[in-house]
Write an enzyme that holds these catalytic residues in place. Structure first.
Site, PDB file in Angstrom:
ATOM      1  N   ASP A  83     -17.895 -12.362  27.945  1.00  0.00           N
ATOM      2  CA  ASP A  83     -17.308 -11.738  26.759  1.00  0.00           C
ATOM      3  C   ASP A  83     -18.295 -11.769  25.577  1.00  0.00           C
ATOM      4  O   ASP A  83     -18.870 -12.821  25.281  1.00  0.00           O
ATOM      5  CB  ASP A  83     -16.032 -12.547  26.419  1.00  0.00           C
ATOM      6  N   GLU A 135     -18.918  -1.923  23.148  1.00  0.00           N
ATOM      7  CA  GLU A 135     -18.085  -1.745  21.946  1.00  0.00           C
ATOM      8  C   GLU A 135     -18.748  -0.803  20.954  1.00  0.00           C
ATOM      9  O   GLU A 135     -19.934  -0.915  20.683  1.00  0.00           O
ATOM     10  CB  GLU A 135     -17.851  -3.115  21.288  1.00  0.00           C
ATOM     11  N   GLY A 180      -9.080 -14.302  16.220  1.00  0.00           N
ATOM     12  CA  GLY A 180      -8.593 -15.498  15.531  1.00  0.00           C
ATOM     13  C   GLY A 180      -7.216 -15.294  14.912  1.00  0.00           C
ATOM     14  O   GLY A 180      -6.460 -14.419  15.319  1.00  0.00           O
ATOM     15  N   HIS A 207      -9.398  -6.190  21.703  1.00  0.00           N
ATOM     16  CA  HIS A 207      -9.768  -7.573  21.410  1.00  0.00           C
ATOM     17  C   HIS A 207      -8.805  -8.115  20.354  1.00  0.00           C
ATOM     18  O   HIS A 207      -8.067  -7.352  19.743  1.00  0.00           O
ATOM     19  CB  HIS A 207     -11.211  -7.638  20.892  1.00  0.00           C
ATOM     20  N   GLY A 208      -8.836  -9.432  20.146  1.00  0.00           N
ATOM     21  CA  GLY A 208      -7.967 -10.024  19.121  1.00  0.00           C
ATOM     22  C   GLY A 208      -6.499  -9.894  19.481  1.00  0.00           C
ATOM     23  O   GLY A 208      -5.659  -9.532  18.658  1.00  0.00           O
ATOM     24  N   ASN A 229      -7.738  -8.763  25.373  1.00  0.00           N
ATOM     25  CA  ASN A 229      -8.424 -10.055  25.232  1.00  0.00           C
ATOM     26  C   ASN A 229      -7.568 -10.988  24.388  1.00  0.00           C
ATOM     27  O   ASN A 229      -7.083 -10.593  23.310  1.00  0.00           O
ATOM     28  CB  ASN A 229      -9.777  -9.861  24.538  1.00  0.00           C
ATOM     29  N   THR A 232      -6.823 -17.209  21.067  1.00  0.00           N
ATOM     30  CA  THR A 232      -6.440 -18.132  19.985  1.00  0.00           C
ATOM     31  C   THR A 232      -5.054 -18.749  20.175  1.00  0.00           C
ATOM     32  O   THR A 232      -4.882 -19.963  20.015  1.00  0.00           O
ATOM     33  CB  THR A 232      -6.522 -17.397  18.628  1.00  0.00           C
TER      34      THR A 232
HETATM   35  P1  13P Z   1      -7.972 -13.831  20.013  1.00  0.00           P
HETATM   36  O1  13P Z   1      -8.654 -15.161  20.042  1.00  0.00           O
HETATM   37  O2  13P Z   1      -7.707 -13.350  18.620  1.00  0.00           O
HETATM   38  O3  13P Z   1      -6.767 -13.790  20.882  1.00  0.00           O
HETATM   39  O4  13P Z   1      -9.026 -12.768  20.614  1.00  0.00           O
HETATM   40  C1  13P Z   1      -9.711 -13.052  21.798  1.00  0.00           C
HETATM   41  C2  13P Z   1     -10.772 -12.030  22.031  1.00  0.00           C
HETATM   42  O5  13P Z   1     -10.673 -10.909  21.585  1.00  0.00           O
HETATM   43  C3  13P Z   1     -11.946 -12.435  22.799  1.00  0.00           C
HETATM   44  O6  13P Z   1     -12.895 -11.407  22.909  1.00  0.00           O
END
Ligand code: 13P
Length: 277
Positions: A83, A135, A180, A207-208, A229, A232
């Site tokens: 990643d 990306e 995050g 992502h996120g 993805n 967190t």
């Molecule tokens: P989060 O930690 O916000 O869930 O995102 C993880 C991520 O996108 C890793 O590439």
């Protein structure tokens, strides 16, 4: 069963679902994610993030054999993915170590450089048959959190040119999520996401994934997101399960954290695969 990203995304396209992709920077999180996927009988992606090596959490050389062994022993399809690899040297080393998929992240570079480096990453990956995610646009700082900035979201025309010129297997799209913790609920640009999907025709990666509402997960999947993805909130669940408790044995700390992370991953995969729609 160890598979590539291309193979796992084919399943996602057929079923119109998203595959959960979880960062697993330690043995406990690998066990939690594989147990969750096996319990639900769903495909899953294990990820090592370059930033976790930079933060001193784990090294790629330590985690890849563990992730591959769990993937090979699993009763469901599992992709082992690198990643946010930001250097081509790191990507090349990852491919040599046996990742079945890599993300080359050249999103901070000018488009032409991002394209030419992604083509180089694809040629490395061709040696082992690994897949490549890339990306265009940016979600801001990796794993940093904060609010989305529309001025750096993915431009659909640029995304189309990028995919045409590189032939990448999947594209990460910036449309309002950040890595995050969120300071306030994310506002996602679904129209932009749909345009990126329409103009590129490739599986889109969000992502996120932590902190996004269930309704928004379902909506992004309808718009063409096929890989989500997520890290967190899973990590937060593991920490919450053991904080404030007294333990005589360290292995009990790990077992409690593993149980909590497995439950969090089960909830995430259930939504991503439409099991509780
Ligand atoms: P989060 O930690 O916000 O869930 O995102 C993880 C991520 O996108 C890793 O590439």
């Amino acid at each position: 069963m160890l598979v590539t990203l291309k193979e796992i995304l084919k399943i996602a396209e057929e079923k119109k679902i998203a595959i959960g992709a979880f960062n697993t920077p330690n043995f406990t999180s690998v066990r939690a994610v594989i147990a969750a996927a096996e319990e639900l009988r769903q495909p899953v992606i294990l990820m090592h993030a370059q930033v976790h090596e930079d933060m001193g959490i784990c090294k790629m050389e330590e985690m890849t054999p563990v992730m591959r062994a769990f993937a090979q022993g699993a009763g469901v399809p599992v992709c082992v993915h690198l990643d946010h690899g930001t250097s081509l040297d790191y990507i090349r080393r990852g491919i040599d170590l046996g990742f079945t998929s890599v993300m080359y992240d050249g999103s901070a570079l000018p488009l032409a450089e991002n394209i030419s480096n992604t083509i180089t990453a694809i040629s490395y990956a061709g040696k082992t048959g690994a897949s490549v995610e890339a990306e265009v646009g940016s979600m801001g700082t990796a794993e940093g959190g904060g609010e989305g900035d529309p001025s750096i979201y993915t431009d659909p025309a640029m995304a189309e040119e990028f995919v045409k010129r590189t032939g990448v297997d999947a594209l990460a799209c910036a449309f309002g999520t950040v890595h995050g913790f969120y300071k306030s609920a994310p506002k996602l640009d679904f129209q932009r996401l749909s345009m990126v999907r329409e103009r590129t025709g490739v599986p889109v990666v969000m992502h996120g994934g932590s902190g996004v509402s269930h309704d928004d997960y379902r909506r992004v999947i309808q718009c063409g997101v096929r890989k989500i993805n997520y890290y967190t909130y899973m990590s937060k669940a593991g920490a919450a399960a053991v904080s404030g408790k007294e333990y005589a044995q360290f292995h009990d700390v790990l077992l409690d954290a593993e149980r909590a992370m497995r439950a969090d991953v089960i909830a995430a995969i259930s939504v991503f695969s439409g099991l509780n729609a």
